[in-house]
Design a protein around this motif. Sequence first.
Motif, PDB file in Angstrom:
ATOM      1  N   LEU A  92      35.331  38.492  47.704  1.00 49.14           N
ATOM      2  CA  LEU A  92      35.386  39.246  46.450  1.00 49.14           C
ATOM      3  C   LEU A  92      35.361  40.749  46.685  1.00 49.14           C
ATOM      4  CD1 LEU A  92      32.753  37.182  44.390  1.00 49.14           C
ATOM      5  CD2 LEU A  92      35.199  36.757  44.595  1.00 49.14           C
ATOM      6  N   VAL A  93      34.734  41.177  47.769  1.00 42.11           N
ATOM      7  CA  VAL A  93      34.537  42.614  48.013  1.00 42.11           C
ATOM      8  C   VAL A  93      35.314  43.121  49.224  1.00 42.11           C
ATOM      9  CG1 VAL A  93      32.233  42.519  46.995  1.00 42.11           C
ATOM     10  CG2 VAL A  93      32.489  42.250  49.470  1.00 42.11           C
ATOM     11  N   GLU A  94      36.059  42.246  49.872  1.00 44.18           N
ATOM     12  CA  GLU A  94      36.688  42.593  51.149  1.00 44.18           C
ATOM     13  C   GLU A  94      37.523  43.859  51.061  1.00 44.18           C
ATOM     14  OE1 GLU A  94      39.332  40.420  54.655  1.00 44.18           O
ATOM     15  OE2 GLU A  94      39.072  39.443  52.695  1.00 44.18           O
ATOM     16  N   ARG A  95      38.288  44.018  49.980  1.00 45.55           N
ATOM     17  CA  ARG A  95      39.183  45.172  49.841  1.00 45.55           C
ATOM     18  C   ARG A  95      38.580  46.281  48.978  1.00 45.55           C
ATOM     19  NH1 ARG A  95      42.324  40.603  49.984  1.00 45.55           N
ATOM     20  NH2 ARG A  95      44.027  40.613  51.511  1.00 45.55           N
ATOM     21  N   ALA A 104      26.487  46.100  54.338  1.00 46.28           N
ATOM     22  CA  ALA A 104      26.342  44.967  53.421  1.00 46.28           C
ATOM     23  C   ALA A 104      27.574  44.070  53.466  1.00 46.28           C
ATOM     24  CB  ALA A 104      26.113  45.482  52.003  1.00 46.28           C
ATOM     25  N   LYS A 105      28.762  44.669  53.489  1.00 46.01           N
ATOM     26  CA  LYS A 105      29.989  43.877  53.565  1.00 46.01           C
ATOM     27  C   LYS A 105      30.066  43.115  54.886  1.00 46.01           C
ATOM     28  CE  LYS A 105      33.828  45.799  52.160  1.00 46.01           C
ATOM     29  NZ  LYS A 105      34.895  46.822  51.973  1.00 46.01           N
ATOM     30  N   MET A 151      37.362  39.940  41.254  1.00 40.13           N
ATOM     31  CA  MET A 151      36.463  38.951  40.667  1.00 40.13           C
ATOM     32  C   MET A 151      37.124  37.589  40.475  1.00 40.13           C
ATOM     33  SD  MET A 151      33.502  40.479  40.096  1.00 40.13           S
ATOM     34  CE  MET A 151      33.826  41.088  41.741  1.00 40.13           C
ATOM     35  N   ARG A 152      38.461  37.521  40.644  1.00 44.37           N
ATOM     36  CA  ARG A 152      39.177  36.282  40.333  1.00 44.37           C
ATOM     37  C   ARG A 152      39.500  35.444  41.568  1.00 44.37           C
ATOM     38  NH1 ARG A 152      41.220  40.416  37.140  1.00 44.37           N
ATOM     39  NH2 ARG A 152      40.866  40.135  34.906  1.00 44.37           N
ATOM     40  N   VAL A 153      39.057  35.882  42.744  1.00 43.30           N
ATOM     41  CA  VAL A 153      39.309  35.112  43.960  1.00 43.30           C
ATOM     42  C   VAL A 153      38.726  33.706  43.806  1.00 43.30           C
ATOM     43  CG1 VAL A 153      38.719  34.882  46.398  1.00 43.30           C
ATOM     44  CG2 VAL A 153      39.428  37.095  45.502  1.00 43.30           C
ATOM     45  N   GLY A 154      39.550  32.699  44.070  1.00 38.74           N
ATOM     46  CA  GLY A 154      39.089  31.320  44.005  1.00 38.74           C
ATOM     47  C   GLY A 154      39.022  30.733  42.618  1.00 38.74           C
ATOM     48  N   LEU A 155      39.515  31.459  41.611  1.00 41.62           N
ATOM     49  CA  LEU A 155      39.468  30.970  40.234  1.00 41.62           C
ATOM     50  C   LEU A 155      40.884  30.787  39.710  1.00 41.62           C
ATOM     51  CD1 LEU A 155      36.710  33.324  38.742  1.00 41.62           C
ATOM     52  CD2 LEU A 155      36.412  31.119  39.879  1.00 41.62           C
ATOM     53  N   ASP A 156      41.066  29.810  38.844  1.00 38.33           N
ATOM     54  CA  ASP A 156      42.356  29.558  38.213  1.00 38.33           C
ATOM     55  C   ASP A 156      42.250  29.804  36.710  1.00 38.33           C
ATOM     56  OD1 ASP A 156      43.558  28.699  40.630  1.00 38.33           O
ATOM     57  OD2 ASP A 156      42.666  26.705  40.368  1.00 38.33           O
ATOM     58  N   GLY A 157      43.339  30.289  36.125  1.00 43.58           N
ATOM     59  CA  GLY A 157      43.417  30.406  34.674  1.00 43.58           C
ATOM     60  C   GLY A 157      42.572  31.499  34.067  1.00 43.58           C
ATOM     61  N   VAL A 158      42.270  32.559  34.820  1.00 41.24           N
ATOM     62  CA  VAL A 158      41.436  33.628  34.265  1.00 41.24           C
ATOM     63  C   VAL A 158      42.187  34.955  34.190  1.00 41.24           C
ATOM     64  CG1 VAL A 158      39.273  32.588  34.993  1.00 41.24           C
ATOM     65  CG2 VAL A 158      40.463  34.145  36.542  1.00 41.24           C
ATOM     66  N   VAL A 182      28.279  46.152  42.518  1.00 41.60           N
ATOM     67  CA  VAL A 182      27.931  45.097  43.471  1.00 41.60           C
ATOM     68  C   VAL A 182      26.439  45.239  43.730  1.00 41.60           C
ATOM     69  CG1 VAL A 182      28.360  44.102  45.737  1.00 41.60           C
ATOM     70  CG2 VAL A 182      30.234  45.205  44.486  1.00 41.60           C
ATOM     71  N   GLN A 183      25.693  44.280  43.241  1.00 41.28           N
ATOM     72  CA  GLN A 183      24.229  44.360  43.230  1.00 41.28           C
ATOM     73  C   GLN A 183      23.642  43.331  44.185  1.00 41.28           C
ATOM     74  OE1 GLN A 183      22.654  43.936  39.277  1.00 41.28           O
ATOM     75  NE2 GLN A 183      20.633  43.297  39.968  1.00 41.28           N
TER      76      GLN A 183
END
Length: 417
Positions: free
Chosen positions: A264-267, A250-251, A184-191, A224-225
């Motif tokens: 976010l779901v690749e792995r 879906a992927k 869920m943290r891909v592309g986010l900083d400081g989380v 994953v909805q």
Amino acid sequence: MVDMRKIAIIGAGQAGLQLGFGLLRAGYSVTLCSDKSARELEQAGPRPVTIQFGPSVLLEQALDLCLWRVNPLARVDEVYMSVFAPDGQRLMRIEAELSEPAQSMDLRLKFGRWLRLFADQGGEVAIGRCGVDELERLAQSHDLVVVSAGRGQFTELFAPDPSRCEFDQPQRQVAMFYTRGCDMRVGLDGVEGRQVSRYSIVAGVGEVIMSPFLSRSGEEHHYVQFEAIPDQGMDMFDRKADVGEQYDQAKAWLAQHQAEIHALVERSSLTPEREWVCGRIQPKVREPVGALPSGAVVMGIGDAVIVNDPVMAQGLNSASKWAAHAVQSIQARGDAAFSEAWMRESFEAYWARAQFSNKLTNTVLCPLGPVQQQLLGFASQNPRFAKMFVEGIGQAEVFDPWFWDEDAAKAMMARYA
């Protein structure tokens, strides 16, 4: 209350169980009818998971029902909402840290534990299928019968209310996969160390919603909805097909059309139980009073009366608020009869605020208009407004009137500018 009044509740979901606990605490004699035992609830097939926002979590806390509050795997601390073009270009992103952490967990774990606790606290639990004949008997032996179960023959007791229904058919094909390994943290900083939920709108195609949740095994899983607009690119799910093939498909679609979401779901992979929920949900509002063949009346709450598409997570949150409202309404009735007129008055008092949960959901199910687009754009540039906007999802009445009225929207944005 001169004598202990007897209330029967049909359904061991959010509305029914929370109502039962509230009435027990208020001194009522409560019978809760469930078609499954606590163990059977815990071992049942998958059911949709959703984020429960702060206002409804606090209602549970007031009843000492937040049994997983200290578990970090049941928390959601931040919400990130993004809007994408059909070609995958991100148009905007809204970021908000929640003042009161939301809760996200497998409801089988929650409701099974609650049902045991209800019995431990003195509630009467009746296990078995309950039909119209059983409702007749309960209506004779109890002062009030409340139906919260929204499936099976009970729904036939409550007539549709066309005046409050905007749609006459499902607006989304919903597929929710239970997974592990999402990032869920891909592309986010400081989380780091914070639980993050991601909500993505793909214009003209649908929505993809992802969040961590506490599984019934005590592990961190992710749902994953997919909320697919019928006959558009994501409308590819078949509940009769193999769940593994469906998730791979879906992927693959995300990899081709929405690379940022796919990251976010690749792995990720399905959980060992290979569970998912798939179907089309018809938004409905029904009459709040059901008449039995004998002429006795029963009161409907929760899914028995209002069914929303899960795209804006209103179902569980609304059920919690409705249960709290029903407790107050029943207490205020004192020793007077629970008449049909009272049932309708109680519903109208609840609907005065609940209508905005429906309106918010229905708005998102349609193409967003200029007012909503402008507000989302403003939220992506204004952190204070973004926080108010995201937290408002858990208390949808705050969106009135500015989410739908151009002049009110301009005034609200000026207030936060």
